[in-house]
Design a protein around this motif. Structure first.
Motif, short mmCIF file in Angstrom:
data_model
loop_
_atom_site.label_atom_id
_atom_site.label_comp_id
_atom_site.label_asym_id
_atom_site.label_seq_id
_atom_site.Cartn_x
_atom_site.Cartn_y
_atom_site.Cartn_z
N ARG A 173 -2.03 12.44 10.61
CA ARG A 173 -2.23 10.98 10.52
C ARG A 173 -1.95 10.51 9.10
N LYS A 174 -1.28 9.38 8.99
CA LYS A 174 -1.04 8.78 7.69
C LYS A 174 -2.08 7.70 7.44
N VAL A 175 -2.60 7.67 6.24
CA VAL A 175 -3.57 6.65 5.86
C VAL A 175 -3.08 5.94 4.61
N LEU A 186 -11.57 12.23 3.16
CA LEU A 186 -10.98 12.08 4.49
C LEU A 186 -10.61 13.44 5.08
N GLU A 187 -10.07 14.29 4.23
CA GLU A 187 -9.72 15.65 4.69
C GLU A 187 -10.98 16.39 5.13
N ALA A 188 -12.06 16.22 4.36
CA ALA A 188 -13.33 16.87 4.71
C ALA A 188 -13.85 16.37 6.06
N LEU A 189 -13.82 15.05 6.26
CA LEU A 189 -14.25 14.49 7.55
C LEU A 189 -13.38 15.00 8.69
N SER A 190 -12.08 15.05 8.46
CA SER A 190 -11.15 15.52 9.48
C SER A 190 -11.46 16.96 9.89
N VAL A 232 0.84 -1.19 0.00
CA VAL A 232 0.00 0.00 0.00
C VAL A 232 0.87 1.24 0.00
N SER A 233 0.31 2.33 -0.48
CA SER A 233 0.95 3.63 -0.43
C SER A 233 0.31 4.41 0.70
N GLN A 234 0.91 5.56 1.04
CA GLN A 234 0.37 6.35 2.14
C GLN A 234 0.25 7.82 1.75
N LEU A 235 -0.69 8.49 2.39
CA LEU A 235 -0.80 9.94 2.29
C LEU A 235 -1.05 10.47 3.70
N ARG A 236 -0.81 11.75 3.85
CA ARG A 236 -0.94 12.37 5.17
C ARG A 236 -2.14 13.32 5.16
N ILE A 237 -2.98 13.24 6.18
CA ILE A 237 -4.07 14.19 6.34
C ILE A 237 -3.45 15.48 6.89
N ILE A 238 -3.78 16.61 6.27
CA ILE A 238 -3.04 17.82 6.58
C ILE A 238 -3.74 18.79 7.52
N GLY A 239 -5.00 18.54 7.85
CA GLY A 239 -5.68 19.47 8.76
C GLY A 239 -6.79 18.80 9.54
#
Length: 194
Positions: A28-30, A74-78, A15-22
């Protein structure tokens, strides 16, 4: 044959990962499925987009139509969205997205593993914010924006984010206003208000 099935099986694929920025999950990395052609919206573009949306997200009902990695939803939920519907065609990507939502203990999220046109073929209540970032190679923008309108996904004051290559002209439904636009590298970001 197992070899042919491997790319769509998240259990056996790296899997690859991205980071939630706000927001509440900031930093958090997902994980997301490393699918050919899948290019999550980069950190800088997401920062710009969510600065545009910051006052519209708390309590919002959102649609991430070509979810892929789920970065936008995910960013919107965060950042306080009450509900996000993620629509993703690829089975492996949808499964990993469900797993990540579980890890985050996200509430108000639903993953629909189907083509965007199938999701849009069913009547829907209007969303507050819609993310439209389809695979660039497939030229889906005009048909998708018309489909959103026909499905009832767009209401008065719905905000529609559209990401495309910078050299692509997009036909939007009559009456939509361009609120924001930015070019970043080879990508064009546009935010419309219905």
């Amino acid at each position: 044959m197992p070899r042919n099935r491997r790319p769509s099986s998240p259990a056996s694929s790296p899997v690859s990962q991205l980071r939630i920025i706000g927001g509440r999950w900031r930093g958090r990395k997902v994980a997301f499925a490393p699918i050919e052609g899948l290019r999550p919206t980069g950190d800088r573009l997401r920062e710009t987009l969510f600065n545009w949306l910051q006052f519209h997200l708390p309590g919002a009902r959102c649609l991430d139509l070509f979810a892929g990695s789920g970065a936008l939803g995910l960013e919107a939920l965060s950042r306080g969205a009450a509900q996000v519907d993620f629509v993703e065609l690829n089975r492996g990507a949808a499964q990993i997205l469900r797993q990540q939502l579980g890890v985050l203990e996200a509430e108000g999220a639903q993953v629909h593993n189907c083509p965007a046109e199938v999701f849009l073929s069913q009547p829907a209540a209007p969303f507050d914010v819609i993310f439209v970032d389809p695979p660039f190679a497939n030229d889906l923008w005009t048909a998708t924006l018309a489909g959103l309108l026909e499905a009832g996904c767009v209401g008065e004051d719905t905000l529609i984010y559209v990401e495309s290559p910078r050299n692509i002209q997009i036909a939007v439904p009559a009456g939509w206003q361009l609120e924001k636009e930015k070019q970043a590298g080879q990508v064009c970001m546009r935010l419309f208000r219905a």
